[in-house]
Motif scaffolding. Structure first.
Motif, PDB file in Angstrom:
ATOM      1  N   LEU A   1     -45.264 -30.689 -16.506  1.00 45.65           N
ATOM      2  CA  LEU A   1     -44.142 -31.394 -15.885  1.00 45.65           C
ATOM      3  C   LEU A   1     -42.971 -30.449 -15.671  1.00 45.65           C
ATOM      4  O   LEU A   1     -42.332 -30.471 -14.609  1.00 45.65           O
ATOM      5  CB  LEU A   1     -43.735 -32.580 -16.760  1.00 45.65           C
ATOM      6  CG  LEU A   1     -42.613 -33.463 -16.228  1.00 45.65           C
ATOM      7  CD1 LEU A   1     -42.999 -34.072 -14.898  1.00 45.65           C
ATOM      8  CD2 LEU A   1     -42.272 -34.549 -17.234  1.00 45.65           C
TER       9      LEU A   1
ATOM     10  N   THR B   1     -48.925 -31.614 -21.265  1.00 40.56           N
ATOM     11  CA  THR B   1     -48.355 -32.468 -20.225  1.00 40.56           C
ATOM     12  C   THR B   1     -46.897 -32.115 -19.967  1.00 40.56           C
ATOM     13  O   THR B   1     -46.458 -32.031 -18.815  1.00 40.56           O
ATOM     14  CB  THR B   1     -48.480 -33.950 -20.623  1.00 40.56           C
ATOM     15  OG1 THR B   1     -49.858 -34.241 -20.867  1.00 40.56           O
ATOM     16  CG2 THR B   1     -47.952 -34.874 -19.555  1.00 40.56           C
ATOM     17  N   GLN B   2     -46.123 -31.913 -21.041  1.00 50.52           N
ATOM     18  CA  GLN B   2     -44.712 -31.556 -20.891  1.00 50.52           C
ATOM     19  C   GLN B   2     -44.563 -30.198 -20.193  1.00 50.52           C
ATOM     20  O   GLN B   2     -43.678 -30.024 -19.350  1.00 50.52           O
ATOM     21  CB  GLN B   2     -44.012 -31.531 -22.262  1.00 50.52           C
ATOM     22  CG  GLN B   2     -43.873 -32.893 -22.914  1.00 50.52           C
ATOM     23  CD  GLN B   2     -43.081 -33.859 -22.033  1.00 50.52           C
ATOM     24  OE1 GLN B   2     -42.123 -33.475 -21.364  1.00 50.52           O
ATOM     25  NE2 GLN B   2     -43.502 -35.117 -22.029  1.00 50.52           N
TER      26      GLN B   2
ATOM     27  N   LEU C   1     -52.180 -32.413 -26.294  1.00 51.95           N
ATOM     28  CA  LEU C   1     -52.213 -33.008 -24.965  1.00 51.95           C
ATOM     29  C   LEU C   1     -50.806 -33.318 -24.474  1.00 51.95           C
ATOM     30  O   LEU C   1     -50.464 -33.041 -23.318  1.00 51.95           O
ATOM     31  CB  LEU C   1     -53.077 -34.274 -24.970  1.00 51.95           C
ATOM     32  CG  LEU C   1     -53.282 -34.980 -23.644  1.00 51.95           C
ATOM     33  CD1 LEU C   1     -53.996 -34.061 -22.667  1.00 51.95           C
ATOM     34  CD2 LEU C   1     -54.089 -36.245 -23.842  1.00 51.95           C
ATOM     35  N   ASP C   2     -49.964 -33.859 -25.361  1.00 48.15           N
ATOM     36  CA  ASP C   2     -48.573 -34.150 -25.003  1.00 48.15           C
ATOM     37  C   ASP C   2     -47.826 -32.860 -24.663  1.00 48.15           C
ATOM     38  O   ASP C   2     -47.066 -32.813 -23.691  1.00 48.15           O
ATOM     39  CB  ASP C   2     -47.891 -34.891 -26.154  1.00 48.15           C
ATOM     40  CG  ASP C   2     -46.521 -35.407 -25.756  1.00 48.15           C
ATOM     41  OD1 ASP C   2     -46.399 -35.931 -24.618  1.00 48.15           O
ATOM     42  OD2 ASP C   2     -45.590 -35.269 -26.571  1.00 48.15           O
TER      43      ASP C   2
END
Length: 131
Positions: free
Chosen positions: A113, A109-110, A105-106
């Motif tokens: 972004l 997200t990165q 998930l991280d």
């Protein structure tokens, strides 16, 4: 003078008679219009009732067909198998799965972004001269 008065009374009576006759005609026309409206309303109600009956018959037929399909598929379908019982997960494995999901998930997200920042950098400010 008396003749004028008598003449005016006769005219008033005659005018009242004409007025009463025209009122009766208006009442008769209104009654006929109401009767016609009642007949039209009854006809419309019977058309709606017939349409509803046709729709109910079509729906019943469709439901009977679906029920027959379901019944025949139950008879011809292979027997349902029960999945094997799952072993109770140990806490260490659950924690590892949770950590993997969080890192994934991280990472997503990165990436999102970074894509958003790249799009924002690609937009030129209005004050920048065109090349």
């Amino acid at each position: 003078m008396r003749k004028v008065l008598c003449l005016s009374v006769c005219l008033a009576a005659l005018g009242g008679s004409v007025q009463a006759q025209s009122l009766r005609e208006i009442e008769a026309r209104n009654a006929a219009a109401h009767a016609l409206e009642d007949v039209r309303r009854d006809l419309l109600a019977s058309q709606i009732e017939a349409s509803n009956a046709q729709e109910r018959a079509r729906t019943d037929s469709l439901l009977r067909g679906l029920e027959q399909q379901r019944a025949s598929s139950i008879l011809t379908a292979p027997s349902m198998t029960v999945p094997p019982a799952r072993a109770v997960d140990d806490p260490a494995r659950r924690e590892a799965d949770r950590a993997n999901a969080m890192s994934r998930l991280d990472q997503l997200t990165q990436e999102a972004l970074a894509q958003s920042n790249a799009r924002m950098r690609a937009i030129r400010p209005a004050s920048e001269p065109k090349r």
